[in-house]
Design an enzyme around this catalytic site. Structure first.
Site, PDB file in Angstrom:
ATOM      1  N   LYS B  53      38.426  33.592  39.326  1.00 51.10           N
ATOM      2  CA  LYS B  53      38.766  34.100  37.845  1.00 51.10           C
ATOM      3  C   LYS B  53      39.239  33.080  37.040  1.00 51.10           C
ATOM      4  CE  LYS B  53      39.347  38.294  40.156  1.00 51.10           C
ATOM      5  NZ  LYS B  53      39.982  39.457  40.772  1.00 51.10           N
ATOM      6  N   GLN B  97      46.459  41.398  41.481  1.00 49.45           N
ATOM      7  CA  GLN B  97      45.546  41.125  42.581  1.00 49.45           C
ATOM      8  C   GLN B  97      45.881  42.104  43.730  1.00 49.45           C
ATOM      9  OE1 GLN B  97      42.565  39.011  42.251  1.00 49.45           O
ATOM     10  NE2 GLN B  97      42.275  39.968  44.347  1.00 49.45           N
ATOM     11  N   ASP B 120      41.061  45.602  34.901  1.00 50.92           N
ATOM     12  CA  ASP B 120      40.405  46.189  36.274  1.00 50.92           C
ATOM     13  C   ASP B 120      39.819  47.616  36.038  1.00 50.92           C
ATOM     14  OD1 ASP B 120      40.047  43.904  38.031  1.00 50.92           O
ATOM     15  OD2 ASP B 120      42.135  44.231  38.677  1.00 50.92           O
TER      16      ASP B 120
END
Lengths: 291, 291
Positions: B53, B97, B120
């Site tokens: 990312k 994460q 997200d």
């Protein structure tokens, strides 16, 4: 063979009885559940629904705190009222009766309700929890009521094929998610579905939430299926469901009548939600996810 | 006939190109998009994903603000970090994460992210909007990426029967809701589904998000169907999908390969989300529903 007719009146009475018990024990402990209600606008249906909710609240000993702001209220006026109810320690559940007058941004008002006072289960936060597969603290009364009927009549869920016709935010979508969380294989149909009768005939559990009286006939129903009729279209002074009972009753295994099926469950589950929110917030602590 | 192989690498590159354009014009206007990243714990997969990312963010000119709190951090520590990113004007998207170390309540951390910085799309508020049928500002990268592949290959959605296998909160459920919002008739299957091959053969669009390499063979696929393979199980130094390509390719109409299908889309859509959130919050105003 003929379908077992699911007696929503009796199940709703049983739920109300259980909720009333809980209200009495909470009140005895000094915590009387309170429901704050916002009714704005001149929708005749809304006035009737709210009156009915008030009657049931009174029966169960739930405080019913009705607010009727003027029809020409602004979004800011209603927002301020919701904030006041959010802050009121004695209010455990808040409902904003829909539809609201056109000048009001209904999303802003619904989103303003504290998720831990969201008696209707319409707040996106609670709906998101349901959609994720988590158990939300509250679920909208009508789909929650349908699930309660299935449970009390021992309709098998795990591995069953469920078909929900209708994808509204307040019935079809939460219903599909509840059935999925109950381990059904779930299909959602709507106005764009091709060959709807064939898709419906796959269903062990068929939920009709369309709003077209009598549309679901025997050729939509697999023999022995459980047919849940959420339709309540006013016709000639009574209400009619989406299911053509005369045609479906000989084929189905279970059937909810209209009136007297799903209808009575909605308000019973609203009271259930209010008391559950009261218990969670004032008599046990708020779940971490809602803090 | 053999399936059209959907080139996820090429589509992801096209999306990244469009996002990069937008980053340049925002940055030229003095608003450089920023992505805040929380990486906690020693999961080796997580470290690889975050590195990837970061590499893409750098390519596109997105500021990548990586935080790596100690493995033994508490829920309160991570909550404070998320609050700091929430307040940071230069941060437009926040990702935490997953998985987090066991001592951390992941729900509390995910819920703490501001919905208007939820890159997200995992926050219940945004998921609730999607479940309601509204267009949320962001959708989780993997299902959003699948939709983008369908769109760019002109796979017909309206009235199509879609079957999603897998009901996870991050792929199966949002995927089913996106397909529903795209006017498909949608079925969700899972480990309790009876006769899965037969249900899958109903699908015009079949999405496999199971995590069992090669499970979907030709007998699960209707001739001409579009098969989207979300599986990415590490096997012998590469990844394998849920679809047995050799068996399915001669039958399907379209097929996403693994690797090179859905995989590359996830990070591209994350960057898309970050830039969309930046534009909404800092260069146009926040949608009313998120205020």
């Amino acid at each position: 063979m003929s379908a077992v007719i699911i007696d929503g009146k009796a199940v709703a009475a049983a739920v109300r009885g259980e909720v009333g018990e809980r209200v009495r024990s909470l009140t005895a402990a000094g915590v009387r559940p309170g429901l704050g209600v916002v009714l704005c606008g001149d929708d005749p249906g809304s006035a009737t629904y709210v009156r009915n909710k008030g009657r049931v609240a009174e029966q169960l000993g739930v405080r019913f705190d009705l607010h009727t702001p003027a029809d020409d209220s602004s979004t800011a006026d209603l927002h301020a009222l919701v904030e006041q109810l959010n802050r009121d320690e004695g209010i455990d559940g808040i409902i904003v009766q829909l539809p609201l007058p056109k000048q009001i941004d209904a999303d802003v008002i619904v989103d303003a309700v504290r998720p831990d006072k969201d008696a209707d289960g319409f707040h996106p936060f609670n709906f998101g929890r349901l959609a994720e597969g988590a158990r939300p603290p509250v679920v909208a009364g009508t789909p929650a009521g349908c699930m309660e009927l299935l449970r009390r009549y021992d309709v098998p869920l795990r591995g069953a094929r469920a078909v929900v016709v209708g994808r509204s935010a307040i019935v079809g979508r939460p219903m599909a998610l509840l059935l999925l969380n109950g381990d059904c294989t779930v299909t959602i149909c709507h106005s764009r579905t091709v060959d709807l009768p064939a898709v419906c005939r796959e269903a062990d559990i068929l939920v009709a939430a369309i709003g077209r009286p009598g549309m679901i006939t025997a050729d939509y129903v697999k023999p022995g299926a459980c047919v849940i009729d959420v339709g309540i279209t006013p016709v000639d002074g009574t209400v009619r469901g989406d299911v053509d009972r005369a045609s479906v009753e000989p084929v189905a295994g279970w059937l909810t009548p209209v009136p007297g099926g799903v209808g009575p469950m909605t308000v019973a589950m609203l009271m259930y939600n209010t008391v559950a929110l009261c218990a969670a917030r004032r008599a046990g602590g708020v779940p971490a996810s809602l803090r």
